[in-house]
Design a protein around this motif. Structure first.
Motif, PDB file in Angstrom:
ATOM      1  N   PRO A   1      11.165   6.885  -8.003  1.00 24.61           N
ATOM      2  CA  PRO A   1      12.601   6.812  -8.294  1.00 24.61           C
ATOM      3  C   PRO A   1      13.441   6.181  -7.171  1.00 24.61           C
ATOM      4  O   PRO A   1      14.567   5.734  -7.433  1.00 24.61           O
ATOM      5  N   TRP A   2      12.931   6.128  -5.950  1.00 25.70           N
ATOM      6  CA  TRP A   2      13.708   5.556  -4.849  1.00 25.70           C
ATOM      7  C   TRP A   2      13.268   4.124  -4.532  1.00 25.70           C
ATOM      8  O   TRP A   2      13.610   3.555  -3.511  1.00 25.70           O
ATOM      9  N   LEU A   3      12.486   3.580  -5.448  1.00 21.47           N
ATOM     10  CA  LEU A   3      12.048   2.172  -5.353  1.00 21.47           C
ATOM     11  C   LEU A   3      11.516   1.796  -6.741  1.00 21.47           C
ATOM     12  O   LEU A   3      10.306   1.763  -6.972  1.00 21.47           O
ATOM     13  N   ALA A   4      12.441   1.537  -7.652  1.00 24.82           N
ATOM     14  CA  ALA A   4      12.045   1.382  -9.070  1.00 24.82           C
ATOM     15  C   ALA A   4      11.771  -0.077  -9.458  1.00 24.82           C
ATOM     16  O   ALA A   4      11.266  -0.322 -10.553  1.00 24.82           O
ATOM     17  N   ARG A   5      12.090  -1.032  -8.588  1.00 31.25           N
ATOM     18  CA  ARG A   5      11.754  -2.439  -8.774  1.00 31.25           C
ATOM     19  C   ARG A   5      11.984  -2.954 -10.202  1.00 31.25           C
ATOM     20  O   ARG A   5      11.057  -3.438 -10.862  1.00 31.25           O
ATOM     21  N   PRO A   6      13.248  -2.863 -10.700  1.00 27.23           N
ATOM     22  CA  PRO A   6      13.482  -3.256 -12.102  1.00 27.23           C
ATOM     23  C   PRO A   6      13.114  -4.711 -12.403  1.00 27.23           C
ATOM     24  O   PRO A   6      12.635  -4.998 -13.504  1.00 27.23           O
TER      25      PRO A   6
ATOM     26  N   GLY B   1       3.096  -7.848 -20.984  1.00 31.00           N
ATOM     27  CA  GLY B   1       2.036  -6.876 -21.306  1.00 31.00           C
ATOM     28  C   GLY B   1       1.140  -6.546 -20.127  1.00 31.00           C
ATOM     29  O   GLY B   1       0.011  -6.056 -20.304  1.00 31.00           O
ATOM     30  N   ILE B   2       1.605  -6.807 -18.906  1.00 27.93           N
ATOM     31  CA  ILE B   2       0.801  -6.525 -17.711  1.00 27.93           C
ATOM     32  C   ILE B   2       0.916  -5.039 -17.370  1.00 27.93           C
ATOM     33  O   ILE B   2       2.020  -4.479 -17.367  1.00 27.93           O
ATOM     34  N   VAL B   3      -0.207  -4.389 -17.113  1.00 26.96           N
ATOM     35  CA  VAL B   3      -0.191  -2.964 -16.767  1.00 26.96           C
ATOM     36  C   VAL B   3       0.349  -2.808 -15.341  1.00 26.96           C
ATOM     37  O   VAL B   3      -0.067  -3.527 -14.416  1.00 26.96           O
ATOM     38  N   ILE B   4       1.286  -1.855 -15.186  1.00 30.25           N
ATOM     39  CA  ILE B   4       1.949  -1.649 -13.892  1.00 30.25           C
ATOM     40  C   ILE B   4       1.401  -0.387 -13.240  1.00 30.25           C
ATOM     41  O   ILE B   4       1.519   0.710 -13.798  1.00 30.25           O
ATOM     42  N   GLU B   5       0.803  -0.549 -12.061  1.00 31.14           N
ATOM     43  CA  GLU B   5       0.308   0.609 -11.316  1.00 31.14           C
ATOM     44  C   GLU B   5       1.330   0.988 -10.241  1.00 31.14           C
ATOM     45  O   GLU B   5       1.924   0.116  -9.604  1.00 31.14           O
ATOM     46  N   ALA B   6       1.466   2.319 -10.032  1.00 32.19           N
ATOM     47  CA  ALA B   6       2.438   2.830  -9.066  1.00 32.19           C
ATOM     48  C   ALA B   6       1.710   3.441  -7.877  1.00 32.19           C
ATOM     49  O   ALA B   6       1.031   4.459  -8.027  1.00 32.19           O
ATOM     50  N   TYR B   7       1.858   2.799  -6.706  1.00 34.43           N
ATOM     51  CA  TYR B   7       1.315   3.455  -5.509  1.00 34.43           C
ATOM     52  C   TYR B   7       2.410   4.220  -4.776  1.00 34.43           C
ATOM     53  O   TYR B   7       3.596   4.020  -5.045  1.00 34.43           O
TER      54      TYR B   7
ATOM     55  N   THR C   1      17.580   6.224  -9.475  1.00 35.43           N
ATOM     56  CA  THR C   1      18.494   5.852  -8.391  1.00 35.43           C
ATOM     57  C   THR C   1      18.488   4.329  -8.287  1.00 35.43           C
ATOM     58  O   THR C   1      17.641   3.670  -8.891  1.00 35.43           O
ATOM     59  N   THR C   2      19.422   3.788  -7.533  1.00 34.64           N
ATOM     60  CA  THR C   2      19.383   2.344  -7.279  1.00 34.64           C
ATOM     61  C   THR C   2      18.926   2.079  -5.845  1.00 34.64           C
ATOM     62  O   THR C   2      19.086   0.981  -5.323  1.00 34.64           O
ATOM     63  N   GLU C   3      18.368   3.099  -5.220  1.00 35.11           N
ATOM     64  CA  GLU C   3      17.880   2.929  -3.838  1.00 35.11           C
ATOM     65  C   GLU C   3      16.720   1.940  -3.775  1.00 35.11           C
ATOM     66  O   GLU C   3      15.963   1.797  -4.738  1.00 35.11           O
ATOM     67  N   TYR C   4      16.591   1.308  -2.619  1.00 32.91           N
ATOM     68  CA  TYR C   4      15.418   0.453  -2.364  1.00 32.91           C
ATOM     69  C   TYR C   4      14.842   0.948  -1.049  1.00 32.91           C
ATOM     70  O   TYR C   4      15.173   0.464   0.014  1.00 32.91           O
ATOM     71  N   SER C   5      14.019   2.003  -1.135  1.00 34.22           N
ATOM     72  CA  SER C   5      13.573   2.691   0.074  1.00 34.22           C
ATOM     73  C   SER C   5      12.050   2.815   0.126  1.00 34.22           C
ATOM     74  O   SER C   5      11.502   3.877  -0.181  1.00 34.22           O
TER      75      SER C   5
ATOM     76  N   VAL D   1       8.349   3.492   1.463  1.00 31.96           N
ATOM     77  CA  VAL D   1       7.740   4.320   2.507  1.00 31.96           C
ATOM     78  C   VAL D   1       6.451   3.668   3.029  1.00 31.96           C
ATOM     79  O   VAL D   1       5.834   4.169   3.952  1.00 31.96           O
ATOM     80  N   SER D   2       6.048   2.562   2.386  1.00 32.82           N
ATOM     81  CA  SER D   2       4.844   1.851   2.815  1.00 32.82           C
ATOM     82  C   SER D   2       5.269   0.445   3.245  1.00 32.82           C
ATOM     83  O   SER D   2       6.461   0.191   3.418  1.00 32.82           O
ATOM     84  N   TRP D   3       4.329  -0.477   3.374  1.00 31.93           N
ATOM     85  CA  TRP D   3       4.697  -1.870   3.682  1.00 31.93           C
ATOM     86  C   TRP D   3       5.357  -2.486   2.453  1.00 31.93           C
ATOM     87  O   TRP D   3       5.278  -1.912   1.354  1.00 31.93           O
ATOM     88  N   ASP D   4       5.993  -3.670   2.600  1.00 31.97           N
ATOM     89  CA  ASP D   4       6.634  -4.294   1.432  1.00 31.97           C
ATOM     90  C   ASP D   4       6.481  -5.810   1.452  1.00 31.97           C
ATOM     91  O   ASP D   4       7.442  -6.547   1.680  1.00 31.97           O
ATOM     92  N   PRO D   5       5.263  -6.297   1.154  1.00 32.94           N
ATOM     93  CA  PRO D   5       5.055  -7.752   1.167  1.00 32.94           C
ATOM     94  C   PRO D   5       5.753  -8.487   0.025  1.00 32.94           C
ATOM     95  O   PRO D   5       5.779  -9.720   0.032  1.00 32.94           O
ATOM     96  N   THR D   6       6.352  -7.774  -0.946  1.00 33.97           N
ATOM     97  CA  THR D   6       7.023  -8.478  -2.055  1.00 33.97           C
ATOM     98  C   THR D   6       8.122  -9.402  -1.538  1.00 33.97           C
ATOM     99  O   THR D   6       8.470 -10.367  -2.190  1.00 33.97           O
TER     100      THR D   6
END
Ligand SMILES: NC(=O)c1ccc[n+]([C@@H]2O[C@H](COP(=O)([O-])OP(=O)(O)OC[C@H]3O[C@@H](n4cnc5c(N)ncnc54)[C@H](OP(=O)(O)O)[C@@H]3O)[C@@H](O)[C@H]2O)c1
Length: 285
Positions: free
Chosen positions: A178-183, A193-199, A270-274, A276-281
């Motif tokens: 919820p604190w990084l929902a990447r809409p 139709g790509i399956v989305i995995e959540a780490y 939330t609209t947070e972009y937080s 907790v890991s690395w973020d190569p996106t």
């Protein structure tokens, strides 16, 4: 929805909707905890070359007595092995270390190394899939600009080699909660139709005290981890909770006896972009 729920991927294969992550699980403990995860009902293990525990995960698969076809194993191309030759060698190492006949899913771990290396890595994955060694392929930590680049490359390969010869993105894996929902990324994948995995689906425990979460914990009589995993599953994601603690492994799979209502789901948005890991996106290379 139950622990045996599967999602269909663009490759035509299916993936268990709940995974079990082994990042930072020491190699010496991995066989034991993966076996415990199998006993607790999980059938999907998320490993990677860089986690240095593919081999004990494969040992657990063999020792479990569960038919290989009922278990789903993921590995990933190390960021240092980007490019055609290095990726081929990395895939080969996965097979020589695990002794497996095939791997269910192989992801590009991160969009590093620049466009040429990303193309080479993808071509090596497509070849391994065509050879039957890898069943499905995909990416992790790609931003929308990386995804667009890859989609263009797949079309190029199809123009050169024929329809279906460019491979298909079956799965994308990102830090998602919820604190990084990447809409933007989620919409891109859902449209295709790509399956989305959540780490980091339980945010490494760092948000358990959030009032919005605590309210649902009390209302449903479940733990913060269980509420967050339920949020992820109900979003249609494939969460990959990690734990080396036997009781938590069981807890994180015990999420099928309650449901979050639409307003519960909204209360967690939330609209947070937080991260907790690395973020190569966000990498622009
Ligand atoms: N593609 C990528 O770049 C990438 C990056 C990061 C992660 N991942 C994948 O995603 C998986 C999960 O991510 P993550 O391990 O970073 O984060 P996570 O699953 O959100 O959190 C794991 C942490 O939470 C603790 N924990 C687990 N269950 C708990 C519970 N029920 N109550 C309280 N604490 C609990 C674990 O402790 P104990 O283990 O001590 O129990 C561990 O410290 C990884 O294992 C990996 O497979 C992929």
């Amino acid at each position: 929805m139950n622990i045996n729920t599967m999602l269909k991927m663009p490759s035509g294969h299916s993936i268990p909707a709940l995974g079990y992550g082994v990042y930072q699980t020491p190699a010496g403990e991995a066989e034991d905890v993966v076996l415990h995860a199998f006993k607790s009902g999980y059938r999907h293990v998320d490993s990677a070359r860089v986690y240095r525990n593919e081999q004990p995960c494969a040992d657990a698969i063999r020792k479990s007595g569960i038919p290989r076809g009922e278990i789903f194993l993921t590995s990933k191309v190390p960021p240092r092995s980007m490019g055609y030759d290095a990726t081929k060698a990395a895939i080969q190492s996965s097979f020589s270390q695990t002794g497996l006949d095939y791997i269910d899913l192989y992801l590009v771990h991160a969009p590093y190394g620049g466009p040429q290396n990303r193309r080479g890595t993808w071509r090596a994955l497509v070849e391994a899939q065509q050879a039957g060694k890898i069943r499905s392929i995909g990416v992790s930590n790609y931003g929308v600009h990386h995804l667009n680049e890859l989609e263009g490359y797949i079309k190029e390969l199809e123009t050169q080699n024929g329809a279906g010869k460019g491979g298909e993105i079956s799965v994308g894996q990102w830090e998602l909660h919820p604190w990084l929902a990447r809409p933007d990324i989620v919409v891109w994948c859902k449209e295709r139709g790509i399956v989305i995995e959540a780490y980091c689906p339980i945010v490494r425990g760092q948000r358990f005290g959030e009032p919005s979460l605590q309210k649902l914990v009390k209302a449903h009589g479940k733990t913060p981890a269980q509420v967050l995993l339920r949020w992820s599953l109900q979003k249609g994601f494939v969460p990959l909770p990690k734990s080396v603690t036997h009781s938590r492994i069981v807890e994180n799979a015990d999420v099928y006896d309650f449901e979050l209502s639409q307003s519960d789901m909204q209360a967690l948005e939330t609209t947070e972009y937080s991260p907790v890991s690395w973020d190569p996106t966000v990498d622009r290379d």
